[in-house]
Design an enzyme around this catalytic site. Sequence first.
Site, PDB file in Angstrom:
ATOM      1  N   ARG A 278       0.875  -1.180   0.000  1.00 40.77           N
ATOM      2  CA  ARG A 278       0.000   0.000   0.000  1.00 40.77           C
ATOM      3  C   ARG A 278       0.909   1.225   0.000  1.00 40.77           C
ATOM      4  O   ARG A 278       2.133   1.116   0.067  1.00 40.77           O
ATOM      5  CB  ARG A 278      -1.019   0.005   1.160  1.00 40.77           C
ATOM      6  CG  ARG A 278      -0.680  -0.695   2.424  1.00 40.77           C
ATOM      7  CD  ARG A 278       0.406  -0.059   3.253  1.00 40.77           C
ATOM      8  NE  ARG A 278       0.158   1.350   3.490  1.00 40.77           N
ATOM      9  CZ  ARG A 278       1.073   2.243   3.763  1.00 40.77           C
ATOM     10  NH1 ARG A 278       2.357   1.905   3.824  1.00 40.77           N
ATOM     11  NH2 ARG A 278       0.773   3.507   3.969  1.00 40.77           N
TER      12      ARG A 278
ATOM     13  N   GLN B 131      -2.020   2.623  10.155  1.00 46.49           N
ATOM     14  CA  GLN B 131      -0.731   2.618   9.444  1.00 46.49           C
ATOM     15  C   GLN B 131       0.352   3.355  10.228  1.00 46.49           C
ATOM     16  O   GLN B 131       1.537   3.036  10.096  1.00 46.49           O
ATOM     17  CB  GLN B 131      -0.878   3.265   8.057  1.00 46.49           C
ATOM     18  CG  GLN B 131      -1.657   2.428   7.055  1.00 46.49           C
ATOM     19  CD  GLN B 131      -3.102   2.821   6.995  1.00 46.49           C
ATOM     20  OE1 GLN B 131      -3.695   3.231   8.003  1.00 46.49           O
ATOM     21  NE2 GLN B 131      -3.726   2.711   5.837  1.00 46.49           N
TER      22      GLN B 131
ATOM     23  N   ASP C 190      -1.740  10.888  -1.953  1.00 43.27           N
ATOM     24  CA  ASP C 190      -2.105   9.887  -2.954  1.00 43.27           C
ATOM     25  C   ASP C 190      -2.430  10.506  -4.302  1.00 43.27           C
ATOM     26  O   ASP C 190      -2.426   9.828  -5.327  1.00 43.27           O
ATOM     27  CB  ASP C 190      -3.290   9.063  -2.462  1.00 43.27           C
ATOM     28  CG  ASP C 190      -2.848   8.121  -1.366  1.00 43.27           C
ATOM     29  OD1 ASP C 190      -2.687   8.585  -0.225  1.00 43.27           O
ATOM     30  OD2 ASP C 190      -2.610   6.943  -1.670  1.00 43.27           O
TER      31      ASP C 190
ATOM     32  N   LYS D 260      -4.498  10.264   3.431  1.00 42.35           N
ATOM     33  CA  LYS D 260      -5.246   9.428   4.367  1.00 42.35           C
ATOM     34  C   LYS D 260      -6.255  10.233   5.183  1.00 42.35           C
ATOM     35  O   LYS D 260      -5.974  11.349   5.619  1.00 42.35           O
ATOM     36  CB  LYS D 260      -4.231   8.726   5.289  1.00 42.35           C
ATOM     37  CG  LYS D 260      -4.807   7.772   6.308  1.00 42.35           C
ATOM     38  CD  LYS D 260      -5.686   6.714   5.700  1.00 42.35           C
ATOM     39  CE  LYS D 260      -5.015   5.931   4.588  1.00 42.35           C
ATOM     40  NZ  LYS D 260      -5.971   5.079   3.826  1.00 42.35           N
TER      41      LYS D 260
HETATM   42  C1  MRU Z   1       4.264   8.066   0.233  1.00 44.25           C
HETATM   43  S1  MRU Z   1       2.738   7.447   0.494  1.00 44.25           S
HETATM   44  C2  MRU Z   1       1.514   8.714   0.492  1.00 44.25           C
HETATM   45  C3  MRU Z   1       0.184   8.139   0.763  1.00 44.25           C
HETATM   46  O1  MRU Z   1      -0.010   7.033  -0.066  1.00 44.25           O
HETATM   47  C4  MRU Z   1       0.017   7.753   2.235  1.00 44.25           C
HETATM   48  O2  MRU Z   1       0.124   8.900   3.020  1.00 44.25           O
HETATM   49  C5  MRU Z   1      -1.334   7.116   2.424  1.00 44.25           C
HETATM   50  O3  MRU Z   1      -2.312   7.780   2.651  1.00 44.25           O
HETATM   51  C6  MRU Z   1      -1.416   5.654   2.230  1.00 44.25           C
HETATM   52  O4  MRU Z   1      -2.713   5.149   2.334  1.00 44.25           O
HETATM   53  P1  MRU Z   1      -2.947   3.580   2.253  1.00 44.25           P
HETATM   54  O5  MRU Z   1      -4.436   3.444   2.345  1.00 44.25           O
HETATM   55  O6  MRU Z   1      -2.221   2.975   3.409  1.00 44.25           O
HETATM   56  O7  MRU Z   1      -2.415   3.105   0.927  1.00 44.25           O
END
Ligand code: MRU
Length: 367
Positions: free
Chosen positions: A53, A203, A244, A255
Amino acid sequence: MNVDGQHYRTLWTEAHAGDVTAIDQTRLPHRFETVTLRTLEDAAQAIETMVVRGAPLIGATAAYGMALAMRDQADDAALRTAYDRLIRTRPTAVNLRWALDEVRGILADLPPSARCDAAYAAAAEIADEDVAINAAIGRHGLAVLEDLLRAKPGGGPLNILTHCNAGWLATVDWGTATAPIYMAHDAGLPVHVWVDETRPRNQGAFLTAWELGHHGVPHTVVPDNTGGHLMQHGQVDAVIVGTDRTTATGDVANKIGTYLKALAARDNGVPFYVALPSPTIDFSVGDGLREIPIEQRHGFEVTHISGRAEDGRIETVRIVPDGTPVANYAFDVTPARLVTGLITERGLVPAKRDSLAALFPDRLEKN
Ligand SMILES: CSC[C@@H](O)[C@@H](O)C(=O)COP(=O)(O)O
């Protein structure tokens, strides 16, 4: 980065067979295990179930998913099937689409017999490029942290709050938000990280704390709602998060809960930085609130929580009354006006359309 003295990336290929090995992030922090991806479906499911992820790692895994598909079957129909399967895995991180477009663009003009090798080469290049980009983000972010430390009355430690995991586990290596932190720590700067636990999947508590701990970076996990209090009491010198998808205008999807941290930061005069590799910029989107698709995940992630029992067993327990409705929005959008600056591989830039376009004319042109 380091796990018990050994250097790891989050995914790599096995030279003899072309299988792809990834660190299984659903097992951390209590177990360090890897999984082997052998087929297109393995790669797609690894992304869907969040074995891997984080926006950049989702992109790199999808690129290898194309290679695994081509290893099996490389005609035009197989190319279409692979792209269509992988693009559906997660909706918000635009690195997925970027990586798939890159690989498809290279393969489309090749004869099927040349596609497998070309797909592996393209995926390896995407992975290597991610490492180089994040290292550059780290160098630019380090300069930001040095400035903040110099300006801090009374000196260090510099307290940085981060949300979710934008660490090396979310990328191929280094991380985005964490790259400046690792570089600052390695350079001997006194840094301390407030790690938001990041419900519902934790996370922060599970992954960011594990990473920082293995690298020896001082950190403290806090419940998600603590950041505002810490900021009111001068305990946060900067917020650094990942993203993202960042729009052409500098709106930032990250997130769920990131927006609230940005609001608290603005109210308390705390700089709010977003660290991002340029493949995370979506120049086709102008209004993040209206246009970025926000993933909604299964309610099980809200109703249940997993952890290690005293006897070492991993247990999953229900924390919400039976039958209670829940909502599980995985991301939110922080408007550009709340972002102090974007830390990219080409430097620190205001979260503004003109600034992003001037820094990345090549990416803009491709969109
Ligand atoms: C360098 S990663 C940036 C984002 O992907 C991170 O902050 C995030 O929100 C990840 O979400 P996830 O749902 O764990 O994939």
